[in-house]
Design a protein around this motif. Structure first.
Motif, PDB file in Angstrom:
ATOM      1  N   ILE A  20       0.646  -1.154  -0.300  1.00  0.00           N
ATOM      2  CA  ILE A  20       0.104   0.228  -0.702  1.00  0.00           C
ATOM      3  C   ILE A  20       0.287   1.208  -0.187  1.00  0.00           C
ATOM      4  O   ILE A  20       1.879   0.881   0.025  1.00  0.00           O
ATOM      5  CB  ILE A  20      -0.418   0.417   1.342  1.00  0.00           C
ATOM      6  CG1 ILE A  20      -0.471   0.093   2.283  1.00  0.00           C
ATOM      7  CG2 ILE A  20      -1.857  -1.263   0.874  1.00  0.00           C
ATOM      8  CD1 ILE A  20      -1.169  -0.050   3.595  1.00  0.00           C
ATOM      9  N   ARG A  76       1.424   6.714   2.450  1.00  0.00           N
ATOM     10  CA  ARG A  76      -0.670   8.010   2.599  1.00  0.00           C
ATOM     11  C   ARG A  76      -1.102   6.903   3.116  1.00  0.00           C
ATOM     12  O   ARG A  76      -1.813   7.541   4.335  1.00  0.00           O
ATOM     13  CB  ARG A  76      -0.705   8.661   0.987  1.00  0.00           C
ATOM     14  CG  ARG A  76      -1.671   9.112   1.563  1.00  0.00           C
ATOM     15  CD  ARG A  76      -2.482   9.550   0.174  1.00  0.00           C
ATOM     16  NE  ARG A  76      -3.829  10.931   0.019  1.00  0.00           N
ATOM     17  CZ  ARG A  76      -4.187  11.149  -1.102  1.00  0.00           C
ATOM     18  NH1 ARG A  76      -3.463  10.511  -1.733  1.00  0.00           N
ATOM     19  NH2 ARG A  76      -5.097  11.652  -0.468  1.00  0.00           N
ATOM     20  N   THR A  77      -1.637   5.753   2.842  1.00  0.00           N
ATOM     21  CA  THR A  77      -2.637   5.315   3.292  1.00  0.00           C
ATOM     22  C   THR A  77      -2.635   4.419   4.542  1.00  0.00           C
ATOM     23  O   THR A  77      -3.214   4.788   6.093  1.00  0.00           O
ATOM     24  CB  THR A  77      -2.817   3.781   2.995  1.00  0.00           C
ATOM     25  OG1 THR A  77      -3.357   3.972   1.772  1.00  0.00           O
ATOM     26  CG2 THR A  77      -3.785   3.144   3.395  1.00  0.00           C
ATOM     27  N   ASN A 127      -2.819   7.661   7.099  1.00  0.00           N
ATOM     28  CA  ASN A 127      -4.409   8.011   6.981  1.00  0.00           C
ATOM     29  C   ASN A 127      -5.531   6.930   8.465  1.00  0.00           C
ATOM     30  O   ASN A 127      -5.745   7.559   9.203  1.00  0.00           O
ATOM     31  CB  ASN A 127      -4.972   7.927   6.299  1.00  0.00           C
ATOM     32  CG  ASN A 127      -4.833   9.275   5.019  1.00  0.00           C
ATOM     33  OD1 ASN A 127      -4.972   9.981   5.281  1.00  0.00           O
ATOM     34  ND2 ASN A 127      -4.820   8.344   3.662  1.00  0.00           N
ATOM     35  N   TRP A 128      -4.629   5.116   7.882  1.00  0.00           N
ATOM     36  CA  TRP A 128      -5.413   4.506   8.949  1.00  0.00           C
ATOM     37  C   TRP A 128      -4.594   5.165  10.860  1.00  0.00           C
ATOM     38  O   TRP A 128      -5.317   4.665  11.726  1.00  0.00           O
ATOM     39  CB  TRP A 128      -3.914   3.482   9.165  1.00  0.00           C
ATOM     40  CG  TRP A 128      -4.319   2.735   7.659  1.00  0.00           C
ATOM     41  CD1 TRP A 128      -5.555   2.832   7.119  1.00  0.00           C
ATOM     42  CD2 TRP A 128      -4.238   1.406   7.641  1.00  0.00           C
ATOM     43  NE1 TRP A 128      -5.294   1.473   6.367  1.00  0.00           N
ATOM     44  CE2 TRP A 128      -4.619   1.163   6.437  1.00  0.00           C
ATOM     45  CE3 TRP A 128      -3.415   0.184   7.810  1.00  0.00           C
ATOM     46  CZ2 TRP A 128      -4.062   0.061   5.595  1.00  0.00           C
ATOM     47  CZ3 TRP A 128      -2.732  -0.788   6.900  1.00  0.00           C
ATOM     48  CH2 TRP A 128      -3.728  -1.358   6.339  1.00  0.00           C
ATOM     49  N   ASP A 160      -8.340   7.405  -5.434  1.00  0.00           N
ATOM     50  CA  ASP A 160      -9.123   7.435  -3.688  1.00  0.00           C
ATOM     51  C   ASP A 160     -10.504   6.786  -3.329  1.00  0.00           C
ATOM     52  O   ASP A 160     -10.731   6.130  -2.295  1.00  0.00           O
ATOM     53  CB  ASP A 160      -8.139   7.925  -2.992  1.00  0.00           C
ATOM     54  CG  ASP A 160      -6.545   8.238  -2.576  1.00  0.00           C
ATOM     55  OD1 ASP A 160      -6.042   6.808  -2.936  1.00  0.00           O
ATOM     56  OD2 ASP A 160      -6.767   8.920  -2.452  1.00  0.00           O
ATOM     57  N   THR A 185     -13.422  -3.301  -2.324  1.00  0.00           N
ATOM     58  CA  THR A 185     -13.781  -2.345  -1.080  1.00  0.00           C
ATOM     59  C   THR A 185     -14.522  -2.639  -0.054  1.00  0.00           C
ATOM     60  O   THR A 185     -14.788  -3.564   0.971  1.00  0.00           O
ATOM     61  CB  THR A 185     -13.514  -1.253  -0.782  1.00  0.00           C
ATOM     62  OG1 THR A 185     -11.768  -0.896  -2.044  1.00  0.00           O
ATOM     63  CG2 THR A 185     -13.189  -0.633   0.717  1.00  0.00           C
TER      64      THR A 185
END
Length: 450
Positions: free
Chosen positions: A31, A34-35, A38-39, A150, A156
């Protein structure tokens, strides 16, 4: 060790235990960094999808004994981590992607520590956000500067649907249903965020269905905890969202769940009106689902409350149509009506209709079958009520005391409610000192709706 609900907070704890940078962590999980940021920024509000939960579980399995001890201590000490998230892999429970998912048992004191005032306020804020998100034509992509890459894809959304399935399975397995509340509330928050940038119209509809589904689960948790006003809010919004996308089965289910609130308040006429609407809506739904048969079984209970035995019997006959659904018929987590309990539900109605012989003929054989503690308690309460109608105090005390023992050990609000329904049947036998003792025992269990 297994983490039942991987969040941004637990992922960050794992990364720090491994002494990895965000970039190295992202590379390992395929991944972007940035992901990962964010998490970690969202912390325990970010529930990770089953795919990433599986990947993180694999990383967890690679920890050394010292690292695992360090991670476990950090998770336990971190107040932002779900208190019921850590579990021993030897425990039983539902599975997701072949891995056991188990919940740490909640305290057995009959309280609901997961449903705090703060959690309820947070959910109320979320409900307002749901309404705003789905009813107002806001350009969320422009507002938040969302990168088209995104956007939430069908893949998802599928993983979110697996989380919904897992939450319903956990709700069914947990003795104290409130144990699933926080995870469900946070998952609803994730769905609300996802609804702001779906990739396609089909994904948007799917996410709305999942939000409706999750709202009904949260409503069920509230209902089990006797928080009727909160449950009503969830069911009402769920029905509104389902109606907006013509999700007929979800819509009918939300109305039917709402009708139970009227039934418990002895407002059978009101419940009957809601159920007539729910049945008409269910007939427009998926014919392979059991929705319309479930509505009929609940409608039978409303008719019994109105004293209409013929109508009650007809409704139960209609509900038994579920037996003719093919074995390959569709099945969803939020609609699990199989007709297995129709007989005992009809027996409950016979007690209400002052037909104790008919009720006993159904109920007594059921005690010889393996039943869950909740079902056994319900059968025992009805047998005690039928015995009271026969003016048989010995059997009343035998059945009532057995149900009380289940309530005392399970701390179930449902069993407590059922026992409180026994009280009016005991009044004519009030001079018997054994009956007086039973009434004294069950009276503190009569939880008032909040």
């Amino acid at each position: 060790m297994i983490i039942a609900t991987w969040t941004g907070a637990t992922a960050k704890t794992l990364r720090k235990t491994l002494n990895w940078s965000q970039e190295r962590f992202a590379e390992e999980l395929a991944i972007t960094d940035r992901t990962v940021r964010n998490w970690e920024r969202r912390g325990h509000h970010q529930i990770l999808t089953p795919h990433y939960a599986h990947e993180l579980g694999d990383l967890l399995d690679r920890l050394s004994a010292d690292q695992l001890r360090q991670f476990s201590d950090a998770v336990v000490d971190n107040p932002s981590t779900d208190r019921f998230a850590v579990a021993d892999s030897s425990c039983s429970g539902p599975k997701l992607d072949g891995r056991k998912v188990v919940w740490h048992p909640m305290p057995g004191d009959g309280s609901y520590p997961e449903i705090t005032d703060m959690n309820r306020r947070e959910l109320l804020r979320l409900l307002s956000t749901v309404t705003l998100t789905l009813s107002t034509p806001i350009d969320w992509e422009r507002l938040h500067g969302i990168d088209p890459g995104d956007r939430v894809t069908a893949a998802t959304a599928h993983e979110y649907s697996e989380i919904n399935r897992m939450l319903w399975e956990s709700y069914g397995a947990l003795r104290v249903k409130a144990g699933v509340f926080r995870a469900a509330r946070e998952h609803l928050g994730t769905l609300v965020d996802a609804l702001q940038h779906p990739a396609t119209a089909a994904v948007d509809r799917w996410l709305r269905e999942l939000a409706t589904d999750t709202l009904q689960l949260i409503g069920e948790v509230y209902f089990d905890a006797d928080l009727y006003s909160d449950a009503a809010n969830c069911y009402t919004l769920a029905a509104s969202l389902a109606a907006g996308i013509d999700a007929y089965d979800l819509w009918a289910c939300a109305l039917t769940r709402h009708s139970y609130l009227a039934l418990y308040d002895h407002e059978c006429q009101q419940a009957g009106s809601q159920l007539e609407s729910a049945f008409e809506i269910a007939t427009r739904g998926n014919p392979e689902l059991s929705t319309r048969f479930w509505v009929s079984s609940v409608r039978a209970q409303a008719l019994a409350g109105l004293g209409d035995q013929a109508g009650c019997d007809r409704a139960f006959d209609a509900a038994r149509g579920v037996e003719h659904l093919s074995a390959s018929a569709s099945s969803v987590a939020w609609m699990r009506f199989s007709g297995e309990r129709i007989d005992e539900e009809q027996a409950t109605c016979y007690v209400q209709l002052n037909q104790p012989d008919a009720a006993q003929a159904i109920l007594e054989p059921l005690l010889q079958r393996p039943l869950s503690s909740r079902r056994r308690a319900s059968v025992l309460v009805d047998l005690a009520a039928a015995s009271a109608q026969h003016r048989d105090p010995v059997r009343v005390v035998m059945y009532g005391s057995a149900a009380f023992d289940i309530a005392r050990h399970s701390h179930s609000a449902y069993v407590a409610r059922r026992l409180s329904q026994l009280a009016p049947y005991l009044t004519p036998l009030g001079r018997d000192h054994h009956i007086q003792h039973l009434r004294h025992n069950i009276s503190p269990l009569a939880y008032a709706p909040r």
